[in-house]
Design a protein around this motif. Sequence first.
Motif, mmCIF file in Angstrom:
data_model
loop_
_atom_site.group_PDB
_atom_site.id
_atom_site.type_symbol
_atom_site.label_atom_id
_atom_site.label_comp_id
_atom_site.label_asym_id
_atom_site.label_seq_id
_atom_site.Cartn_x
_atom_site.Cartn_y
_atom_site.Cartn_z
ATOM 1 N N VAL A 158 0.860 -1.182 0.000
ATOM 2 C CA VAL A 158 0.000 0.000 0.000
ATOM 3 C C VAL A 158 0.896 1.231 0.000
ATOM 4 C CG1 VAL A 158 -1.995 -1.060 1.122
ATOM 5 C CG2 VAL A 158 -0.183 -0.057 2.535
ATOM 6 N N THR A 159 0.366 2.331 -0.512
ATOM 7 C CA THR A 159 1.108 3.596 -0.549
ATOM 8 C C THR A 159 0.388 4.625 0.290
ATOM 9 O OG1 THR A 159 1.962 3.134 -2.768
ATOM 10 C CG2 THR A 159 2.040 5.420 -2.010
ATOM 11 N N LEU A 160 1.082 5.160 1.288
ATOM 12 C CA LEU A 160 0.564 6.216 2.149
ATOM 13 C C LEU A 160 1.055 7.561 1.636
ATOM 14 C CD1 LEU A 160 0.377 3.644 3.932
ATOM 15 C CD2 LEU A 160 1.054 5.045 5.876
ATOM 16 N N TRP A 161 0.155 8.536 1.575
ATOM 17 C CA TRP A 161 0.542 9.921 1.322
ATOM 18 C C TRP A 161 0.521 10.666 2.646
ATOM 19 C CZ3 TRP A 161 -1.693 12.563 -3.664
ATOM 20 C CH2 TRP A 161 -1.241 11.863 -4.788
ATOM 21 N N GLU A 162 1.622 11.320 2.959
ATOM 22 C CA GLU A 162 1.745 11.995 4.246
ATOM 23 C C GLU A 162 2.189 13.438 4.059
ATOM 24 O OE1 GLU A 162 0.671 10.546 6.768
ATOM 25 O OE2 GLU A 162 1.105 8.398 6.715
ATOM 26 N N ASP A 163 1.617 14.313 4.866
ATOM 27 C CA ASP A 163 2.029 15.715 4.872
ATOM 28 C C ASP A 163 3.233 15.837 5.801
ATOM 29 O OD1 ASP A 163 2.314 18.401 4.666
ATOM 30 O OD2 ASP A 163 0.409 18.931 5.614
ATOM 31 N N GLY A 164 4.375 15.432 5.289
ATOM 32 C CA GLY A 164 5.569 15.279 6.115
ATOM 33 C C GLY A 164 5.598 13.859 6.626
ATOM 34 N N HIS A 165 6.634 13.119 6.287
ATOM 35 C CA HIS A 165 6.629 11.679 6.520
ATOM 36 C C HIS A 165 7.436 11.247 7.740
ATOM 37 C CE1 HIS A 165 10.539 12.325 4.737
ATOM 38 N NE2 HIS A 165 10.897 11.101 5.091
ATOM 39 N N ALA A 169 7.413 7.617 9.542
ATOM 40 C CA ALA A 169 8.595 6.773 9.372
ATOM 41 C C ALA A 169 9.094 6.253 10.715
ATOM 42 C CB ALA A 169 9.687 7.557 8.661
ATOM 43 N N ARG A 170 9.177 7.120 11.696
ATOM 44 C CA ARG A 170 9.642 6.694 13.021
ATOM 45 C C ARG A 170 8.688 5.674 13.634
ATOM 46 N NH1 ARG A 170 11.271 12.202 13.517
ATOM 47 N NH2 ARG A 170 9.282 12.737 14.512
ATOM 48 N N PHE A 171 7.401 5.899 13.456
ATOM 49 C CA PHE A 171 6.411 4.979 14.010
ATOM 50 C C PHE A 171 6.523 3.599 13.352
ATOM 51 C CE2 PHE A 171 2.050 3.205 14.110
ATOM 52 C CZ PHE A 171 1.829 3.219 15.481
ATOM 53 N N LEU A 172 6.667 3.570 12.038
ATOM 54 C CA LEU A 172 6.800 2.301 11.335
ATOM 55 C C LEU A 172 8.015 1.525 11.817
ATOM 56 C CD1 LEU A 172 5.950 3.388 7.666
ATOM 57 C CD2 LEU A 172 4.546 1.942 9.137
ATOM 58 N N VAL A 173 9.128 2.224 11.986
ATOM 59 C CA VAL A 173 10.376 1.550 12.343
ATOM 60 C C VAL A 173 10.446 1.255 13.836
ATOM 61 C CG1 VAL A 173 12.887 1.802 12.410
ATOM 62 C CG2 VAL A 173 11.612 2.527 10.374
ATOM 63 N N ASP A 174 10.234 2.273 14.656
ATOM 64 C CA ASP A 174 10.475 2.129 16.099
ATOM 65 C C ASP A 174 9.367 1.384 16.821
ATOM 66 O OD1 ASP A 174 12.766 3.586 15.637
ATOM 67 O OD2 ASP A 174 11.936 5.481 16.372
ATOM 68 N N THR A 175 8.134 1.528 16.355
ATOM 69 C CA THR A 175 7.003 0.914 17.062
ATOM 70 C C THR A 175 6.530 -0.373 16.406
ATOM 71 O OG1 THR A 175 6.288 3.112 17.798
ATOM 72 C CG2 THR A 175 4.677 1.318 17.965
ATOM 73 N N GLY A 177 8.136 -2.139 13.799
ATOM 74 C CA GLY A 177 9.164 -3.089 13.402
ATOM 75 C C GLY A 177 9.466 -3.164 11.924
ATOM 76 N N PHE A 178 9.075 -2.155 11.155
ATOM 77 C CA PHE A 178 9.467 -2.092 9.750
ATOM 78 C C PHE A 178 10.933 -1.638 9.648
ATOM 79 C CE2 PHE A 178 4.910 -1.939 9.365
ATOM 80 C CZ PHE A 178 4.601 -2.435 8.111
ATOM 81 N N ARG A 179 11.486 -1.810 8.456
ATOM 82 C CA ARG A 179 12.822 -1.267 8.169
ATOM 83 C C ARG A 179 12.772 -0.549 6.829
ATOM 84 N NH1 ARG A 179 14.927 -4.656 4.349
ATOM 85 N NH2 ARG A 179 13.930 -6.711 4.238
ATOM 86 N N LEU A 180 13.558 0.505 6.717
ATOM 87 C CA LEU A 180 13.649 1.231 5.453
ATOM 88 C C LEU A 180 14.418 0.378 4.449
ATOM 89 C CD1 LEU A 180 13.191 3.830 3.799
ATOM 90 C CD2 LEU A 180 15.355 4.685 4.742
ATOM 91 N N ALA A 181 13.782 0.074 3.317
ATOM 92 C CA ALA A 181 14.393 -0.814 2.326
ATOM 93 C C ALA A 181 14.893 -0.070 1.101
ATOM 94 C CB ALA A 181 13.386 -1.883 1.900
#
Length: 316
Positions: A158-165, A169-175, A177-181
């Motif tokens: 899925v693709t999220l559009w964010e007004d400032g990401h 990004a921090r929530f995905l990674v830190d909370t 468990g995603f990683r930037l690929a």
Amino acid sequence: MQHSLLGIHHVTAITSDPQRNVDFYTGFLGLRLVKVTVNFDDPTSYHLYYGDQQGHPGTIMTFFAWPGAPRGRQGTGQINATAFSVPQASLGYWINRLHEHGIQHQGPTLRFGEQVLTLRDPDGLALELVAHLGEQAAPGWDNGVIPAEHAIRGLASVTLWEDGHEQTARFLVDTLGFRLAAEDQHTFRYELGTGGSGTRVDVRNAQGFWSGSVAVGTVHHVAWRVANDEVQQQWQEQLDAHDVNVTPILDREYFHSIYFPEPGGVLFEIATDPPGFAINETVEQLGTSLQLPPWLEEQRPLIEQTLPPLRYKTQQ
């Protein structure tokens, strides 16, 4: 990690016309209608589920049917594209099918090294078909309108559009468990586990763009998979401990769910893989009659009278 999120469980969007929705998702895209039920929070409206032959988690696209509701506006704080995975060798088949059905589309375009076709469903919902080399080995449904070798294999991303990401990004990674690929200009790809189709969320920095409004033709939420109730309970407690506005665990009959907004406003869900869609219909009969949860069964006559007629077809 034993208690990690496993990938996408399902995506839920909103349609204005349930019959037209069935005709498109089974008749054009070739998905199987695996469950016809109602919105448990609004039993006067349909909730339609599409997927592979058995409705495996990771293949499910669902719709709330709200006839007469206004058209939504796609913008920030929303999922602005839902991508399905198809075999890489099937891209030409899908291009021809789009032309044959007179469906406007864009592409194929190259994104993160993969070929992507972009189209819209009859309500204007943005969809993508992403060609994956590894999907050729995965089985396709062999009883739909699409030949099995070309059939959609499941959800890709899925693709999220964010007004400032940054917060997202921090929530995905830190909370979560995603990683930037990977990153490509204003779009950042995050993955779970070892990555691959079905584990991905793309975050587009659309700062300054107008905010979206959720209604017809937009995505309501995305659900992430967990293996069982125990893991979900741990997630509920962990999110609550991080001051995330998370719901109690809710019984959706075919899975259990918790819901919470990510910092940019997109509604996330964590859903269990079990018990699945065959608990009240056989696999052969999935999606062929209206199914109600036990707590709504006594209201069946009124519900059936209220719902618009719908032809339950798994193929056309």
